[in-house]
Design a protein around this motif. Structure first.
Motif, PDB file in Angstrom:
ATOM      1  N   ILE A 138    -101.568 -16.695  37.287  1.00  0.00           N
ATOM      2  CA  ILE A 138    -102.890 -17.311  37.201  1.00  0.00           C
ATOM      3  C   ILE A 138    -102.705 -18.813  37.245  1.00  0.00           C
ATOM      4  O   ILE A 138    -101.980 -19.388  36.428  1.00  0.00           O
ATOM      5  N   ASP A 139    -103.354 -19.472  38.191  1.00  0.00           N
ATOM      6  CA  ASP A 139    -103.128 -20.901  38.411  1.00  0.00           C
ATOM      7  C   ASP A 139    -103.812 -21.786  37.373  1.00  0.00           C
ATOM      8  O   ASP A 139    -103.287 -22.835  37.011  1.00  0.00           O
ATOM      9  N   ARG A 140    -104.994 -21.390  36.908  1.00  0.00           N
ATOM     10  CA  ARG A 140    -105.678 -22.246  35.939  1.00  0.00           C
ATOM     11  C   ARG A 140    -104.902 -22.243  34.621  1.00  0.00           C
ATOM     12  O   ARG A 140    -104.661 -21.192  34.033  1.00  0.00           O
ATOM     13  N   PRO A 141    -104.487 -23.404  34.117  1.00  0.00           N
ATOM     14  CA  PRO A 141    -103.755 -23.439  32.845  1.00  0.00           C
ATOM     15  C   PRO A 141    -104.623 -22.889  31.712  1.00  0.00           C
ATOM     16  O   PRO A 141    -105.795 -23.244  31.578  1.00  0.00           O
ATOM     17  N   LEU A 142    -104.039 -22.036  30.907  1.00  0.00           N
ATOM     18  CA  LEU A 142    -104.744 -21.422  29.798  1.00  0.00           C
ATOM     19  C   LEU A 142    -104.026 -21.716  28.493  1.00  0.00           C
ATOM     20  O   LEU A 142    -102.801 -21.864  28.457  1.00  0.00           O
ATOM     21  N   ASP A 146    -108.073 -20.475  24.716  1.00  0.00           N
ATOM     22  CA  ASP A 146    -108.770 -19.923  25.884  1.00  0.00           C
ATOM     23  C   ASP A 146    -108.689 -18.397  25.902  1.00  0.00           C
ATOM     24  O   ASP A 146    -109.667 -17.716  26.226  1.00  0.00           O
ATOM     25  N   ALA A 156    -111.183 -17.602  35.062  1.00  0.00           N
ATOM     26  CA  ALA A 156    -109.886 -17.941  35.657  1.00  0.00           C
ATOM     27  C   ALA A 156    -109.396 -16.825  36.566  1.00  0.00           C
ATOM     28  O   ALA A 156    -108.834 -17.078  37.641  1.00  0.00           O
ATOM     29  N   GLU A 159    -111.457 -16.661  40.031  1.00  0.00           N
ATOM     30  CA  GLU A 159    -111.225 -17.717  41.017  1.00  0.00           C
ATOM     31  C   GLU A 159    -109.824 -17.676  41.619  1.00  0.00           C
ATOM     32  O   GLU A 159    -109.527 -18.413  42.568  1.00  0.00           O
ATOM     33  N   GLN A 160    -108.957 -16.817  41.107  1.00  0.00           N
ATOM     34  CA  GLN A 160    -107.565 -16.795  41.551  1.00  0.00           C
ATOM     35  C   GLN A 160    -107.439 -16.288  42.983  1.00  0.00           C
ATOM     36  O   GLN A 160    -108.036 -15.279  43.362  1.00  0.00           O
ATOM     37  N   ASN A 263     -98.135 -18.334  31.296  1.00  0.00           N
ATOM     38  CA  ASN A 263     -99.431 -19.019  31.222  1.00  0.00           C
ATOM     39  C   ASN A 263    -100.291 -18.307  30.184  1.00  0.00           C
ATOM     40  O   ASN A 263    -100.855 -17.256  30.467  1.00  0.00           O
TER      41      ASN A 263
END
Length: 421
Positions: A138-142, A146, A156, A159-160, A263
């Protein structure tokens, strides 16, 4: 000797009177193997249970739930089982299928419209559950904060963009699979329950299981075994045990392997699953915590028809039948070895033989050595879990000794040792 390695090689002598439980007549070889794990294989604390044809035939526990304080492992000790959780969570998806809430060959977006972003419009439920969707990282940092907000996690996930064309390859969705499964359950359950709550109410309660996906505050933390884990760098000392490509990938923060486990970064170390804030999260792929006999009981029910859960024969047949591999072969992009997945489970293959020779079995191993699975051919539900993390992706010698004793010695089935080819 490096400090980290000395720490991992904690030597704990477990006296025989700290091994408890019982086995039915004829299952003595499993108890013998369990005892030898403490005298010959460095076991600190562990439990093993087997149900066959709906009856509990093995229920063993022993050692220390904390090897440093020498606190004994009790009959009701709970332990975190890492990816063995995936198989337990998979029962929630199986039940949703039996209730007609999901179809394995329908697009995920049919149930979760926001999922249809970034090239995921046609990803099917089957592809997602078989680790073929390209969504391992998963690219969005969590952050841990979160992860406690499932709406943030869902955004998140939606949108991946897939890391490969879905269906062409597969790669172990080490953490993310559980989040995707959880959001799918939230979308299809008429009550909108989380996967952890759905499991608690629809599976754990009817079967009387002491197992949690997200440990509630009502559970006494003193019951939970301390995981004696390891730092990622220590894997370099065990590349004869762990696949070399996996170790090097795990230690390269830019690789899909590392990003699938890290992540947030706290999830990349086994010892961090002792943290109360991590235990409390719903991580349906990674942090299930409970009695190993609960895992065996759940799998034992699935192995014998699933009537107590309301599983339909069509669902069980889907779990039993051979996997549908990706079009470009079995090479796992994340684990860097060949693997076979189906509907949230691992299926037997030459390097991981489990169950009888018909390969109807389904289950999941966990980091450090735990394993749980159902074998419909023999009516067996099996579970083993421990608190000293080992370095095998599967077939930890402690677990393998128990499984071999059960299937080869007691049941007269095939050897559980892997085919070297």
């Amino acid at each position: 000797m490096p400090k980290l390695y000395r720490r991992l090689m904690l030597k704990v002598d477990v006296p025989p009177d700290l091994i408890g439980g019982d086995v039915d007549e004829g299952y003595g070889p499993v108890a013998d193997a369990f005892r030898r794990n403490f005298t010959e294989r460095g076991e600190i604390g562990a439990a093993c249970a087997v149900y066959q044809n709906g009856k509990k035939v093995v229920d063993l526990w022993g050692g220390y739930r904390d090897g440093r304080t020498r606190t004994p492992w009790e009959e009701d000790t709970l332990v975190t089982v890492f990816s063995t959780t995936k198989g337990v969570s998979g029962l929630a998806l199986a039940l949703a299928h039996s209730r007609g809430w999901i179809d394995h060959d329908s697009p995920v977006a049919a149930y979760w419209p926001e999922f249809a972003q970034a090239g995921k419009e046609t990803v099917t439920v089957r592809q997602l559950l078989a680790h073929q969707a390209g969504l391992a990282a998963i690219d969005r940092p969590l952050t841990v904060t979160d992860l406690a907000d499932l709406d943030v996690v869902a955004a998140a996930l939606a949108e991946q963009r897939p890391a490969w064309t879905p269906g062409t390859r597969h790669g172990y969705h080490a953490i993310s699979l559980g989040w995707y499964e959880g959001e799918l359950i939230r979308r299809v359950d008429p009550q909108g329950r989380t996967l952890g709550r759905f499991f608690a109410e629809e599976i754990a309660a009817p079967l009387g299981l002491q197992f949690h996906i997200g440990v509630p505050s009502s559970v006494d933390p003193a019951r939970i075994a301390t995981v004696h884990g390891f730092k990622p760098a220590e894997m370099l000392l065990h590349m004869g045990t762990m696949p070399r490509g996996f170790v090097l990938g795990f230690l390269n923060p830019r690789s899909v392997t590392a990003r699938s486990f890290a992540n947030p970064k706290v999830l990349s170390q086994t010892g961090n699953y002792n943290l109360p804030e991590v235990r409390a999260l719903e991580l349906p792929a990674a942090n299930g915590t409970g009695e190993p006999r609960a895992i065996a009981r759940a799998y034992g029910e699935a192995a014998t028809g699933g009537a107590a859960l309301g599983l339909r024969p069509a669902t069980l047949q889907a779990l039993i039948r051979p996997a549908e591999p990706p079009t470009e072969g079995l090479a796992d992009v994340v684990l860097r070895v060949d693997t076979i997945f189906s509907l949230g489970y691992v299926k037997p293959f030459p390097r991981l033989r489990f169950g009888a020779s018909g390969n109807q079995a389904f289950g999941t191993p966990g980091a450090g050595g735990s394993f749980g699975f159902a074998d419909p051919e023999t009516g067996v539900g099996f579970a083993y879990a421990m608190n000293r993390a080992g370095f095998h992706l599967w077939d930890d010698p402690r677990e393998l000794a128990l499984r071999e004793a059960l299937f080869r010695t007691v049941l007269g089935e095939r050897t559980q040792h892997p085919d070297p080819r």
